[in-house]
Enzyme design. Structure first.
Site, PDB file in Angstrom:
ATOM      1  N   ARG A  74       4.956  23.629   3.742  1.00  0.00           N
ATOM      2  CA  ARG A  74       5.856  24.783   3.901  1.00  0.00           C
ATOM      3  C   ARG A  74       5.414  25.580   5.114  1.00  0.00           C
ATOM      4  O   ARG A  74       4.303  26.132   5.128  1.00  0.00           O
ATOM      5  CB  ARG A  74       5.800  25.688   2.672  1.00  0.00           C
ATOM      6  CG  ARG A  74       6.365  25.036   1.441  1.00  0.00           C
ATOM      7  CD  ARG A  74       6.585  26.097   0.388  1.00  0.00           C
ATOM      8  NE  ARG A  74       6.904  25.483  -0.887  1.00  0.00           N
ATOM      9  CZ  ARG A  74       7.371  26.156  -1.932  1.00  0.00           C
ATOM     10  NH1 ARG A  74       7.546  27.473  -1.846  1.00  0.00           N
ATOM     11  NH2 ARG A  74       7.641  25.542  -3.053  1.00  0.00           N
ATOM     12  N   LEU A  96      -6.694  26.969 -19.429  1.00  0.00           N
ATOM     13  CA  LEU A  96      -7.220  25.725 -18.849  1.00  0.00           C
ATOM     14  C   LEU A  96      -7.901  26.085 -17.530  1.00  0.00           C
ATOM     15  O   LEU A  96      -7.301  26.739 -16.677  1.00  0.00           O
ATOM     16  CB  LEU A  96      -6.087  24.722 -18.640  1.00  0.00           C
ATOM     17  CG  LEU A  96      -5.300  24.377 -19.914  1.00  0.00           C
ATOM     18  CD1 LEU A  96      -4.104  23.496 -19.600  1.00  0.00           C
ATOM     19  CD2 LEU A  96      -6.194  23.688 -20.935  1.00  0.00           C
ATOM     20  N   GLU A 103       7.532  22.067 -15.760  1.00  0.00           N
ATOM     21  CA  GLU A 103       6.201  22.312 -15.172  1.00  0.00           C
ATOM     22  C   GLU A 103       5.096  22.098 -16.200  1.00  0.00           C
ATOM     23  O   GLU A 103       5.180  22.624 -17.318  1.00  0.00           O
ATOM     24  CB  GLU A 103       6.083  23.767 -14.703  1.00  0.00           C
ATOM     25  CG  GLU A 103       6.930  24.121 -13.523  1.00  0.00           C
ATOM     26  CD  GLU A 103       6.582  25.510 -12.968  1.00  0.00           C
ATOM     27  OE1 GLU A 103       7.122  25.861 -11.922  1.00  0.00           O
ATOM     28  OE2 GLU A 103       5.765  26.240 -13.578  1.00  0.00           O
ATOM     29  N   VAL A 145      12.336  24.230  -3.965  1.00  0.00           N
ATOM     30  CA  VAL A 145      12.009  24.140  -2.535  1.00  0.00           C
ATOM     31  C   VAL A 145      11.494  22.731  -2.202  1.00  0.00           C
ATOM     32  O   VAL A 145      11.874  22.140  -1.190  1.00  0.00           O
ATOM     33  CB  VAL A 145      10.927  25.188  -2.168  1.00  0.00           C
ATOM     34  CG1 VAL A 145      10.517  25.046  -0.705  1.00  0.00           C
ATOM     35  CG2 VAL A 145      11.394  26.609  -2.463  1.00  0.00           C
ATOM     36  N   HIS A 152       0.151  32.089  -6.173  1.00  0.00           N
ATOM     37  CA  HIS A 152       1.318  31.540  -6.857  1.00  0.00           C
ATOM     38  C   HIS A 152       2.446  31.133  -5.915  1.00  0.00           C
ATOM     39  O   HIS A 152       3.571  30.929  -6.347  1.00  0.00           O
ATOM     40  CB  HIS A 152       1.816  32.492  -7.955  1.00  0.00           C
ATOM     41  CG  HIS A 152       0.739  32.817  -8.952  1.00  0.00           C
ATOM     42  ND1 HIS A 152       0.154  31.854  -9.737  1.00  0.00           N
ATOM     43  CD2 HIS A 152       0.097  33.971  -9.236  1.00  0.00           C
ATOM     44  CE1 HIS A 152      -0.785  32.417 -10.482  1.00  0.00           C
ATOM     45  NE2 HIS A 152      -0.847  33.701 -10.197  1.00  0.00           N
ATOM     46  N   LYS A 197       3.511  28.072  -3.529  1.00  0.00           N
ATOM     47  CA  LYS A 197       3.158  26.700  -3.171  1.00  0.00           C
ATOM     48  C   LYS A 197       3.064  26.576  -1.664  1.00  0.00           C
ATOM     49  O   LYS A 197       3.821  27.207  -0.929  1.00  0.00           O
ATOM     50  CB  LYS A 197       4.210  25.734  -3.719  1.00  0.00           C
ATOM     51  CG  LYS A 197       4.182  25.686  -5.246  1.00  0.00           C
ATOM     52  CD  LYS A 197       5.373  24.958  -5.815  1.00  0.00           C
ATOM     53  CE  LYS A 197       5.347  25.109  -7.339  1.00  0.00           C
ATOM     54  NZ  LYS A 197       6.641  24.753  -7.931  1.00  0.00           N
ATOM     55  N   ASN A 241      11.939  25.272 -14.847  1.00  0.00           N
ATOM     56  CA  ASN A 241      12.813  25.899 -13.862  1.00  0.00           C
ATOM     57  C   ASN A 241      14.178  25.227 -13.920  1.00  0.00           C
ATOM     58  O   ASN A 241      14.268  24.010 -13.951  1.00  0.00           O
ATOM     59  CB  ASN A 241      12.237  25.758 -12.461  1.00  0.00           C
ATOM     60  CG  ASN A 241      10.870  26.393 -12.358  1.00  0.00           C
ATOM     61  OD1 ASN A 241      10.647  27.482 -12.881  1.00  0.00           O
ATOM     62  ND2 ASN A 241       9.929  25.706 -11.751  1.00  0.00           N
ATOM     63  N   LYS A 281      -4.460  28.808 -24.825  1.00  0.00           N
ATOM     64  CA  LYS A 281      -5.751  28.340 -24.355  1.00  0.00           C
ATOM     65  C   LYS A 281      -5.720  28.394 -22.830  1.00  0.00           C
ATOM     66  O   LYS A 281      -4.742  27.948 -22.216  1.00  0.00           O
ATOM     67  CB  LYS A 281      -5.949  26.887 -24.826  1.00  0.00           C
ATOM     68  CG  LYS A 281      -7.174  26.210 -24.289  1.00  0.00           C
ATOM     69  CD  LYS A 281      -8.352  26.458 -25.180  1.00  0.00           C
ATOM     70  CE  LYS A 281      -9.639  25.958 -24.547  1.00  0.00           C
ATOM     71  NZ  LYS A 281     -10.820  26.583 -25.178  1.00  0.00           N
ATOM     72  N   ARG A 309      16.666  25.169 -11.723  1.00  0.00           N
ATOM     73  CA  ARG A 309      17.301  25.165 -10.394  1.00  0.00           C
ATOM     74  C   ARG A 309      16.785  23.988  -9.576  1.00  0.00           C
ATOM     75  O   ARG A 309      15.837  23.315  -9.979  1.00  0.00           O
ATOM     76  CB  ARG A 309      16.918  26.452  -9.658  1.00  0.00           C
ATOM     77  CG  ARG A 309      15.406  26.575  -9.524  1.00  0.00           C
ATOM     78  CD  ARG A 309      14.946  27.637  -8.536  1.00  0.00           C
ATOM     79  NE  ARG A 309      13.532  27.453  -8.238  1.00  0.00           N
ATOM     80  CZ  ARG A 309      12.528  27.921  -8.962  1.00  0.00           C
ATOM     81  NH1 ARG A 309      12.761  28.620 -10.047  1.00  0.00           N
ATOM     82  NH2 ARG A 309      11.282  27.694  -8.602  1.00  0.00           N
TER      83      ARG A 309
END
Ligand code: MV4
Length: 447
Positions: A337, A203, A275, A294, A235, A237, A289, A201, A291
């Site tokens: 960032r 969103l 996520e 960041v 994509h 951040k 993820n 689906k 790991r």
């Protein structure tokens, strides 16, 4: 505890890991390409090994060179940072075969989460709420049509080997489905050598909220709350915060508890991030993820816990220094960032930093590997530093962030600092009123 850790990364994260090692009294080895001979992490490490020419595939991604550097220096563990080999299951397996500890989860857990279909199936089995959609790979248009009709349009087709936004196609109605399925499959095959795709689906206006988890290596799991990373461009951040402006304490502890239990049941070891998309008060798992991320410093700011210390402790078999009930969420933190890029077009802007002055004072942290006179090489990603600001609440955090951005000086190259100076003055940002599409729309308006 480890005697000597080899840091298989560069830039601000290599320095971040190096600092944790120093605090723990562990010797450090860094590896670097010929382009990074003047980097700060190379200057500060106890030992350094040049492992190849500038292109990543010949240096930071060269597994054999890194294993050789471990053997030569006698390192007993490798911290992979983020990116590069941090989510490479083969690298984790090869290190294990050489009796070198990979500071991270097992190769098998990395492999599961790297396959997005397998990751979703695993999450669902562990009781994590997932986005409604196909149970596995979809190949036939007929089957795609049946699933899409069941979950309702719009739907999204994603590559199992993708992740992070690569290889996705949206179908708004049945008429779009055939083309979306065919293009998603052929693009996935070309890009990843694996044409498996799945359907979900779609969103339309979610937030991106991720939960920081840790497995202790003994079958236990904890969560360190969430981060809201909805402000992204292509994509990537741009701005992350903890806590999410969208959640209350009850929602935090509910989704956190589900994630911590899942991590324990999975027997996962080390740091991970689960996520979610979050819409209308509901969480929908998308990826995990395996790991350190960041944006981990915003979690460190509000919990007061050094997540790299915890990774090293868990990696060495010493478990976590905290139990769930010791993890308290104090105030609010935001990370910006800072990229060496044009703040409007985001074109990379490598070159020499003629002057670098960082802000200071209560609640300010700057993680960066650059310095005045440093020449940014053109071969790697454009992140040159992160500004992390903490306050007792979001309003204080924003006031402090505005002040810190005013103090920050980076001369000689273009950076994304001007974008953040605009964002701190924006009413939607001040209200925490944004979703995953907000930043792209804001940039398109050209305000
Ligand atoms: C989605 C979605 C809407 N619905 N899945 C993009 C990156 C990858 N991690 C997942 N992504 C998305 N998956 C469903 N079912 C929208 C996105 C998405 C997105 C997600 C997080 C942050 C920014 C984004 C920007 C565009 C699309």
């Amino acid at each position: 505890m480890f005697q000597k850790i080899l840091i298989a990364n560069r830039g601000e994260i290599a320095l971040r890991v190096l600092r944790a090692c120093k605090e723990l009294g562990i010797q450090t080895v860094v590896v670097h390409s010929t382009a990074d001979a003047d980097a700060m992490h190379v200057r500060l490490a106890d030992e350094s090994v040049c492992i190849g020419p500038p292109p990543s595939r010949d240096s930071y991604l060269n597994i054999h060179q890194i294993v050789a550097a471990c053997e030569i220096t006698g390192a007993d563990a490798v911290h992979p940072g983020y990116g590069f080999l941090s989510e490479n299951a083969k690298f984790a397996d090869i290190l294990a075969a050489h009796n070198i500890t990979f500071i991270g989860p097992s190769g098998d857990h990395i492999r599961i989460m790297g396959d997005k279909i397998e990751a979703k199936r695993t999450a669902k089995r562990l009781g994590i709420p997932v986005v409604p959609g196909s149970d596995g790979a979809v190949t036939e248009e007929k089957e795609a049509r049946r699933i899409a009709a069941e979950i309702g349009y719009p739907v999204i087709i994603k590559a199992s080997a993708g992740g992070g936004g690569r290889g996705m196609k949206v179908a708004h109605a049945e008429a779009d489905l055939e083309i979306a399925l065919q293009t998603a499959r052929s693009e996935a095959g070309a890009a990843f050598g694996d044409d498996a795709v799945y359907i979900e689906k779609y969103l339309e206006k979610p937030r991106h909220i991720e939960v920081q988890v840790f497995g202790d290596g003994f079958g236990g799991g904890v969560h360190f709350g969430e981060r809201d990373c909805s402000l992204q461009r292509r994509h990537q951040k741009v701005w992350e915060e903890a806590n999410s402006p969208a959640l209350n304490a009850e929602e935090r502890s509910r989704i956190g508890g589900i994630c911590a239990k899942a991590i324990a049941d999975l027997g996962y070891s080390g740091a991970g991030t689960i996520e979610f998309l979050y819409e209308n008060g509901e969480f929908y798992f998308i990826e995990m993820n395996t790991r350190l991320q960041v944006e981990h410093p915003v979690t460190e700011a509000i919990t007061g816990i050094d997540l790299v210390h915890e990774q090293i402790r868990v990696g060495s078999g010493g478990g976590l220094s905290v139990k769930q009930e010791d993890i308290k969420f104090n105030g609010h933190a935001i990370e910006c960032r800072i990229n060496a890029e044009d703040p409007r077009t985001f074109t990379p802007s490598p070159g020499t930093i003629t002057h670098f002055h960082t802000p200071g004072g209560l609640g300010i942290r700057v993680d960066s590997g650059v310095y005045s006179g440093y020449k940014i090489p053109p071969y790697y990603d454009s992140l040159i530093g992160k500004l992390i600001v903490h306050g007792r609440n979001r309003v204080e955090c924003m006031m402090r962030l505005r002040r810190a951005l005013d103090e920050f000086v980076v001369d000689g190259i273009k950076t994304t600092l001007p974008l953040f100076r605009d964002l701190v003055g924006n009413a939607d940002i001040a209200n925490g009123d944004y979703d995953i599409h907000w930043l792209e729309k804001y940039l398109a308006k050209g305000e």
